[in-house]
Design an enzyme around this catalytic site. Structure first.
Site, PDB file in Angstrom:
ATOM      1  N   CYS A 284       0.824  -1.218   0.000  1.00 22.67           N
ATOM      2  CA  CYS A 284       0.000   0.000   0.000  1.00 22.67           C
ATOM      3  C   CYS A 284       0.856   1.266   0.000  1.00 22.67           C
ATOM      4  CB  CYS A 284      -0.942  -0.021   1.195  1.00 22.67           C
ATOM      5  SG  CYS A 284      -2.209  -1.285   1.036  1.00 22.67           S
TER       6      CYS A 284
HETATM    7  N1  LIG Z   1      -2.459  -6.199   1.354  1.00 15.86           N
HETATM    8  C1  LIG Z   1      -2.949  -5.103   1.918  1.00 15.86           C
HETATM    9  O1  LIG Z   1      -2.637  -4.765   3.049  1.00 15.86           O
HETATM   10  C2  LIG Z   1      -3.951  -4.237   1.197  1.00 15.86           C
HETATM   11  C3  LIG Z   1      -4.754  -3.381   1.931  1.00 15.86           C
HETATM   12  C4  LIG Z   1      -5.678  -2.595   1.264  1.00 15.86           C
HETATM   13  C5  LIG Z   1      -5.742  -2.649  -0.120  1.00 15.86           C
HETATM   14  N2  LIG Z   1      -4.924  -3.473  -0.826  1.00 15.86           N
HETATM   15  C6  LIG Z   1      -5.055  -3.534  -2.286  1.00 15.86           C
HETATM   16  O2  LIG Z   1      -5.763  -4.722  -2.614  1.00 15.86           O
HETATM   17  C7  LIG Z   1      -5.314  -5.223  -3.867  1.00 15.86           C
HETATM   18  C8  LIG Z   1      -4.885  -6.675  -3.733  1.00 15.86           C
HETATM   19  O3  LIG Z   1      -3.770  -6.721  -2.884  1.00 15.86           O
HETATM   20  P1  LIG Z   1      -3.281  -8.048  -2.181  1.00 15.86           P
HETATM   21  O4  LIG Z   1      -2.346  -7.614  -1.105  1.00 15.86           O
HETATM   22  O5  LIG Z   1      -4.434  -8.918  -1.810  1.00 15.86           O
HETATM   23  O6  LIG Z   1      -2.475  -8.728  -3.383  1.00 15.86           O
HETATM   24  P2  LIG Z   1      -1.828 -10.177  -3.381  1.00 15.86           P
HETATM   25  O7  LIG Z   1      -0.638 -10.082  -4.229  1.00 15.86           O
HETATM   26  O8  LIG Z   1      -1.725 -10.705  -1.993  1.00 15.86           O
HETATM   27  O9  LIG Z   1      -2.908 -11.106  -4.054  1.00 15.86           O
HETATM   28  C9  LIG Z   1      -3.424 -10.962  -5.293  1.00 15.86           C
HETATM   29  C10 LIG Z   1      -3.915 -12.305  -5.814  1.00 15.86           C
HETATM   30  O10 LIG Z   1      -4.460 -12.044  -7.097  1.00 15.86           O
HETATM   31  C11 LIG Z   1      -4.072 -13.094  -7.963  1.00 15.86           C
HETATM   32  N3  LIG Z   1      -4.178 -12.630  -9.334  1.00 15.86           N
HETATM   33  C12 LIG Z   1      -3.315 -11.870 -10.038  1.00 15.86           C
HETATM   34  N4  LIG Z   1      -3.780 -11.643 -11.274  1.00 15.86           N
HETATM   35  C13 LIG Z   1      -4.979 -12.283 -11.355  1.00 15.86           C
HETATM   36  C14 LIG Z   1      -5.921 -12.429 -12.388  1.00 15.86           C
HETATM   37  N5  LIG Z   1      -5.757 -11.878 -13.569  1.00 15.86           N
HETATM   38  N6  LIG Z   1      -7.017 -13.166 -12.125  1.00 15.86           N
HETATM   39  C15 LIG Z   1      -7.198 -13.753 -10.916  1.00 15.86           C
HETATM   40  N7  LIG Z   1      -6.318 -13.647  -9.912  1.00 15.86           N
HETATM   41  C16 LIG Z   1      -5.222 -12.914 -10.127  1.00 15.86           C
HETATM   42  C17 LIG Z   1      -2.681 -13.452  -7.525  1.00 15.86           C
HETATM   43  O11 LIG Z   1      -2.331 -14.754  -7.934  1.00 15.86           O
HETATM   44  C18 LIG Z   1      -2.778 -13.310  -6.006  1.00 15.86           C
HETATM   45  O12 LIG Z   1      -3.134 -14.534  -5.372  1.00 15.86           O
HETATM   46  C19 LIG Z   1      -4.183  -4.288  -4.315  1.00 15.86           C
HETATM   47  O13 LIG Z   1      -4.707  -3.303  -5.163  1.00 15.86           O
HETATM   48  C20 LIG Z   1      -3.731  -3.661  -3.016  1.00 15.86           C
HETATM   49  O14 LIG Z   1      -3.155  -2.381  -3.216  1.00 15.86           O
HETATM   50  C21 LIG Z   1      -4.038  -4.299  -0.196  1.00 15.86           C
END
Ligand SMILES: NC(=O)c1ccc[n+]([C@@H]2O[C@H](COP(=O)([O-])OP(=O)(O)OC[C@H]3O[C@@H](n4cnc5c(N)ncnc54)[C@H](O)[C@@H]3O)[C@@H](O)[C@H]2O)c1
Length: 441
Positions: A284
């Site tokens: 983030c």
């Molecule tokens: N992790 C945090 O603390 C947090 C907090 C708030 C917001 N966010 C936002 O949430 C979003 C997701 O973050 P995250 O930390 O969960 O990411 P992450 O990397 O943990 O997980 C993403 C998942 O999406 C999958 N993926 C990628 N491309 C894909 C596709 N085309 N189809 C299906 N699955 C696909 C990946 O294999 C992975 O398992 C980001 O935009 C991030 O900025 C994250």
């Protein structure tokens, strides 16, 4: 701007209502990572049928095996979901979303080495969703992204397929506001900001998002919701940089920055405490403000406060390395050849996530200057540094084993004594008790 809460019902209410309904809602969650999986489990706990979609076969297996990095309450939820195959499925093929009434997109939005947004995962996920979407569905983008992205990647391509937002389909942006490892605030306690393309779009999302959060806050557009998320994380970036700068100033003035911040924090208005540290990590704060800066370049805008904050964040780990050299020098030792133990490589306490962790840069910087670095982190276990995997020492080493201990993250289970007995400590967490052998950045 229309505001809130004709409010979504509480989770128990939703569960009771859903249980009473003859038909369960069917939700697809695309992207089952740190955000998507807890979201999918939250939907399942709220009584919905869940189709989880993830392109990573490894991730799908991990979830089906029940072994992902989750907090205890979510692991319990996963166990319940895995045993409920009628209402919980995890697949790799996005075609499965056609069966859902609502699709939540939670895929990563990282930045590349040049701090430019890498929109490839989000673009691919949205292309797949657009290809398989059908009339009657509610589509909600939750990944953090630039302002206008929901329109670019969902609204316009779906319109090109004849699925108009507010008519054949309903489309919203509702940013994810999860705080991984925070067990003090339940996911349902965090208000969801929802920006629909039309008011009907926002209202269509209420039954689904209302099951995940006790309160919804509706804004006038997806763009307002996209900007809300960018403001939240930019606010944190700016304030963390300020806290780091204040800590450096406090040290020069022989003051304890934490004492000062805590004192200022007693003011009930106009001040929110932020604490200094070794830098920031995760997906983030080191990334999201760059989505804004990147987008603004097109308008030839270079917002100076945000740019300075991101520069401060980027340079913080190098500052820790420099201080490590100074502390060793004070003890008459050069950094080159010194044995340095880095304690805590996760980007925050009590989780194994090392993505963008400042510890990675600290380790790299120490090594680049000739230090012999070991790590100790019983939660992360290991960390990938370029092509190399560094493994944690199995237990805290005896005090004499290292010339300097650099503390970059403190997990609850790591005893203070295991760290504080060292000859020299650089406490980049500012959390250890003051002592003659303890220095701060
Ligand atoms: N992790 C945090 O603390 C947090 C907090 C708030 C917001 N966010 C936002 O949430 C979003 C997701 O973050 P995250 O930390 O969960 O990411 P992450 O990397 O943990 O997980 C993403 C998942 O999406 C999958 N993926 C990628 N491309 C894909 C596709 N085309 N189809 C299906 N699955 C696909 C990946 O294999 C992975 O398992 C980001 O935009 C991030 O900025 C994250």
């Amino acid at each position: 701007m229309s505001l809130i809460d004709p409010v979504a019902p509480s989770l128990p209410q939703v569960m009771a209502e859903t249980a009473a309904q003859p038909k369960h809602h069917v939700v697809a969650v695309v992207g089952l990572g740190y955000v998507g999986l807890p979201t999918a489990l939250g939907c399942h706990a709220a009584g919905m049928s869940v189709i989880g979609v993830d392109v990573s076969g490894e991730r799908v297996r991990e979830i089906l095996d029940g072994t992902p990095d989750l907090l205890e309450p979510d692991l319990c939820r996963l166990e319940l979901a895995r045993n409920d195959t009628g209402r919980f499925a995890v697949v790799g093929d996005a075609a499965a979303i056609a069966k859902a009434e609502c699709i939540l997109i939670c895929v990563p939005t990282p930045i590349d080495d040049r701090q430019t947004p890498n929109l490839a995962p989000l673009t691919k996920a949205c292309e797949a969703v657009v290809a398989h979407a059908r009339a009657g569905q509610v589509l909600v983008l939750t990944s953090t992204t630039y302002v206008g992205c929901t329109r670019d990647l969902l609204v316009d391509p779906l319109a090109a397929r004849g699925l108009m937002a507010g008519q054949e389909v309903h489309i919203c942006f509702a940013p994810e506001r999860i705080d991984p490892a925070n067990t003090n605030v339940a996911m349902t306690e965090v208000t969801k900001v929802v920006g629909g393309v039309t008011e009907a779009c926002a209202m269509a999302a209420v039954p689904f998002l209302g099951a995940l959060a006790n309160r919804l806050h509706l804004v006038s557009s997806p763009e307002a919701a996209e900007m809300t998320k960018l403001l939240e994380n930019t606010f944190r970036a700016v304030n963390i940089t300020l806290a780091n700068e204040f800590a450096d100033v406090a040290r020069i003035m022989s003051l304890n920055p934490i004492e000062v911040i805590d004192a200022a924090g007693t003011k009930p208005y106009g001040f929110m405490p932020f604490y200094p540290g070794p830098g920031v990590g995760g997906h983030c704060i080191p990334c999201d403000p760059h989505y804004l800066l990147w987008q603004l370049r097109e308008a030839r805008m270079y917002p100076s406060v945000i740019s300075a904050a991101m520069q401060g964040i980027a340079m913080r780990p190098a500052r820790i390395v420099q201080r490590a050299a100074e502390v060793l020098e004070m003890a008459g030792r050069p950094l080159r050849g010194s044995r340095v133990l880095v304690v805590g490589v996760s980007y925050k306490p009590n989780i194994a996530d090392t993505r963008e962790s400042p510890a990675l840069e600290v380790i790299g910087g120490l090594r680049a200057r000739g230090a012999r670095v070991s790590i100790y982190d019983p939660v992360a276990g290991s960390v990938q540094l370029n092509q190399e995997v560094l493994h944690s020492l199995p237990c805290p080493p005896p005090p004499g084993d290292h010339d300097l201990v650099v503390v970059t993250c403190r997990h609850d289970g790591v005893s203070e004594a295991a760290i504080t007995d060292a000859d020299l400590i650089l406490d980049a967490t500012y959390s250890l008790p003051e002592a003659g052998n303890r220095f701060v950045p």
